[in-house]
Design an enzyme around this catalytic site. Structure first.
Site, PDB file in Angstrom:
ATOM      1  N   ARG A  38       0.822  -1.216   0.000  1.00 49.68           N
ATOM      2  CA  ARG A  38       0.000   0.000   0.000  1.00 49.68           C
ATOM      3  C   ARG A  38       0.855   1.265   0.000  1.00 49.68           C
ATOM      4  NH1 ARG A  38      -4.838  -2.281   3.756  1.00 49.68           N
ATOM      5  NH2 ARG A  38      -6.296  -2.578   2.048  1.00 49.68           N
ATOM      6  N   LYS A 200     -18.944 -16.328   2.962  1.00 47.98           N
ATOM      7  CA  LYS A 200     -20.372 -16.012   3.043  1.00 47.98           C
ATOM      8  C   LYS A 200     -20.987 -15.521   1.738  1.00 47.98           C
ATOM      9  CE  LYS A 200     -20.587 -14.390   7.788  1.00 47.98           C
ATOM     10  NZ  LYS A 200     -20.479 -13.003   8.245  1.00 47.98           N
ATOM     11  N   GLY A 353      -9.090  -8.617   0.756  1.00 50.56           N
ATOM     12  CA  GLY A 353      -8.021  -8.826   1.734  1.00 50.56           C
ATOM     13  C   GLY A 353      -7.475 -10.249   1.754  1.00 50.56           C
ATOM     14  N   GLY A 376     -13.090  -3.737   0.269  1.00 51.98           N
ATOM     15  CA  GLY A 376     -14.463  -3.242   0.394  1.00 51.98           C
ATOM     16  C   GLY A 376     -14.812  -2.254  -0.702  1.00 51.98           C
TER      17      GLY A 376
HETATM   18  P1  AMP Z   1     -14.569 -13.855   3.442  1.00 52.78           P
HETATM   19  O1  AMP Z   1     -14.168 -13.196   4.734  1.00 52.78           O
HETATM   20  O2  AMP Z   1     -16.023 -14.053   3.280  1.00 52.78           O
HETATM   21  O3  AMP Z   1     -13.905 -13.238   2.232  1.00 52.78           O
HETATM   22  O4  AMP Z   1     -14.017 -15.307   3.517  1.00 52.78           O
HETATM   23  C1  AMP Z   1     -12.667 -15.604   3.649  1.00 52.78           C
HETATM   24  C2  AMP Z   1     -12.541 -16.790   4.512  1.00 52.78           C
HETATM   25  O5  AMP Z   1     -13.340 -17.836   3.991  1.00 52.78           O
HETATM   26  C3  AMP Z   1     -11.148 -17.329   4.587  1.00 52.78           C
HETATM   27  O6  AMP Z   1     -10.617 -17.004   5.832  1.00 52.78           O
HETATM   28  C4  AMP Z   1     -11.333 -18.834   4.422  1.00 52.78           C
HETATM   29  O7  AMP Z   1     -10.709 -19.545   5.460  1.00 52.78           O
HETATM   30  C5  AMP Z   1     -12.833 -19.024   4.518  1.00 52.78           C
HETATM   31  N1  AMP Z   1     -13.318 -20.167   3.758  1.00 52.78           N
HETATM   32  C6  AMP Z   1     -13.079 -20.469   2.476  1.00 52.78           C
HETATM   33  N2  AMP Z   1     -13.667 -21.643   2.146  1.00 52.78           N
HETATM   34  C7  AMP Z   1     -14.290 -22.086   3.237  1.00 52.78           C
HETATM   35  C8  AMP Z   1     -15.064 -23.250   3.527  1.00 52.78           C
HETATM   36  N3  AMP Z   1     -15.289 -24.167   2.606  1.00 52.78           N
HETATM   37  N4  AMP Z   1     -15.565 -23.377   4.761  1.00 52.78           N
HETATM   38  C9  AMP Z   1     -15.327 -22.435   5.694  1.00 52.78           C
HETATM   39  N5  AMP Z   1     -14.615 -21.324   5.480  1.00 52.78           N
HETATM   40  C10 AMP Z   1     -14.085 -21.151   4.281  1.00 52.78           C
END
Ligand code: AMP
Length: 396
Positions: A38, A200, A353, A376
């Site tokens: 950054r 999510k 991130g 974001g």
């Molecule tokens: P996000 O914060 O929604 O961008 O998600 C990122 C996080 O999703 C990472 O820290 C991953 O460890 C988690 N992640 C990716 N695939 C899976 C999965 N199949 N089950 C649970 N967590 C996951």
């Protein structure tokens, strides 16, 4: 096209210029900057202002100090890193605003020199966009430049408030980020393949819908894919899912069909007995996830299927890991997807991130056409939302 004025459209020669940068950099326990990306990305704007012999007043946030002074979030490590990168002295103040700082800038600071204010978020006025706080920041300078793309989706004092008091223009990083991401949506080279991962669905609702209007192929991996599998009637065991998003997932699957978009989900899954870095694991087809197990990564057949898409794509956009890449046993999918995208002949754009952490981990950071510095902000731009930090700048 970028419609805002930039530093090149305004007289900054020998002016006091207040520059909002995004130096929200990761630090280790000894407070060394572990990734200076950054800071490096701000150099185009800083070097331009140095050439113009401006008095450069830098301001940034770091971490989440919640309106209080927190020693580990002081900006001294960022100032030191900037000194290394520019070869110039950076005078770092221990406060954000004071009479002394104002006096120093007006009377002691030389042209073509750099100073840095303390972490903006040490003052509760920053996040609240307090008008007095914004006014005091603005009183330090004659021109305001926003180069903090990563903070452009926040209506904070240093992002929008200051712009009400000073001629307000964009830095080069902000311009490049906005240009790249808007042209991705407006006129992508086709085939255009997007890959979304992460845990999510609910975080990416608008992005999925928006991308389904634009892409030729949408690939979903990671935790969010299980809500879609469930919507399609598959047994997903204990895999992460959002039951309140099942209706939405069905709607998106139908929208993909209507828009003639190839909607690809993994075909095989690495499942774990429990959510643990050392858990037992096995690879199964998506039709046979055992009831007590959970999917934590994509399997090799899925990697192959997805990689084929990247080799024939002209544009690839990627946001979100396709598995729990932080754990060695479940990082294979994300590592291989990262390599496949990095080696694709397409224009490749990555953001978010976790995605940036992943490509750094695999030493691929410089292998993409554009790595977005704002997770974001890039998502909100892709969703078609107006970024307050951008809206606050003067039109051309
Ligand atoms: P996000 O914060 O929604 O961008 O998600 C990122 C996080 O999703 C990472 O820290 C991953 O460890 C988690 N992640 C990716 N695939 C899976 C999965 N199949 N089950 C649970 N967590 C996951």
């Amino acid at each position: 096209m970028f419609t805002k004025k930039t530093v090149e459209d305004i007289d900054v020669k020998r002016k006091k210029v207040l520059v909002r940068v995004d130096y929200n950099v990761p630090l280790d326990e000894d407070l060394n900057v572990t990734d200076n990306t950054r800071i490096r990305l701000s150099l185009d704007t800083i070097n331009y202002l140095l050439e113009k012999e401006a008095k450069i007043i830098l301001m940034s946030h770091l971490g989440r100090p919640k309106g209080e002074v927190v020693d580990k979030f002081k900006l001294d490590p960022a100032a030191k890193e900037l000194e290394k990168l520019t070869g110039k002295k950076v005078k770092k103040f221990d406060q954000i605003i004071s009479e002394k700082i104002k006096d120093y800038i007006d009377n002691s600071m030389g042209f073509g020199e750099i100073v840095m204010l303390e972490n903006l978020r040490f003052d509760p006025g920053e996040k609240k966009n307090n008008p007095d706080f914004a006014g005091s920041l603005a009183s330090l300078a004659e021109v305001y430049v926003n180069d903090a793309f990563g903070a452009a989706h926040r209506a904070h004092a240093s992002v929008t408030g200051v712009a009400e008091h000073l001629p307000a223009v964009s830095g080069f990083l902000m311009q490049k980020e906005v240009d790249t991401l808007t042209s991705l949506l407006e006129k992508p080279e086709r085939p255009f393949v997007a890959v979304l991962g992460g845990s999510k669905v609910s975080d990416k609702i608008q992005v999925i819908q928006k991308l389904l209007e634009k892409v030729d192929t949408l690939i979903l991996g990671g935790g969010m894919s299980y809500t879609f599998f469930k919507a399609k009637g598959f047994e997903i065991g204990n895999s992460i899912r959002e039951d309140d998003q099942l209706g939405y997932a069905k709607k998106m699957l139908a929208l993909a069909e209507k828009n003639n978009v190839d909607f690809l989900l993994p075909i095989d899954i690495v499942v774990a007995k429990e959510y643990d870095k050392d858990s037992d694991k096995q690879t199964v087809s998506i039709q046979s996830i055992p009831v007590d197990w959970m999917g934590l990564d994509i399997g090799t057949k899925s990697i192959e299927l997805f990689s084929k898409q990247f080799s024939s794509a002209s544009t690839v956009f990627w946001n979100g890991p396709v598995g729990v890449f932080e754990w060695e046993r479940f990082e294979n999918g994300t590592r291989n997807i990262a390599h496949a995208i990095a080696h694709s002949p397409a224009v490749t754009i990555v953001g978010g991130g976790d995605t940036l952490a992943a490509i750094r981990k695999y030493g691929l950071s410089d292998k993409f056409s554009h790595v977005s510095s704002g997770g974001g902000a890039s998502m909100e731009l892709l969703e078609g939302k107006e970024l307050p930090g951008l809206a606050a700048l003067e039109d051309k």
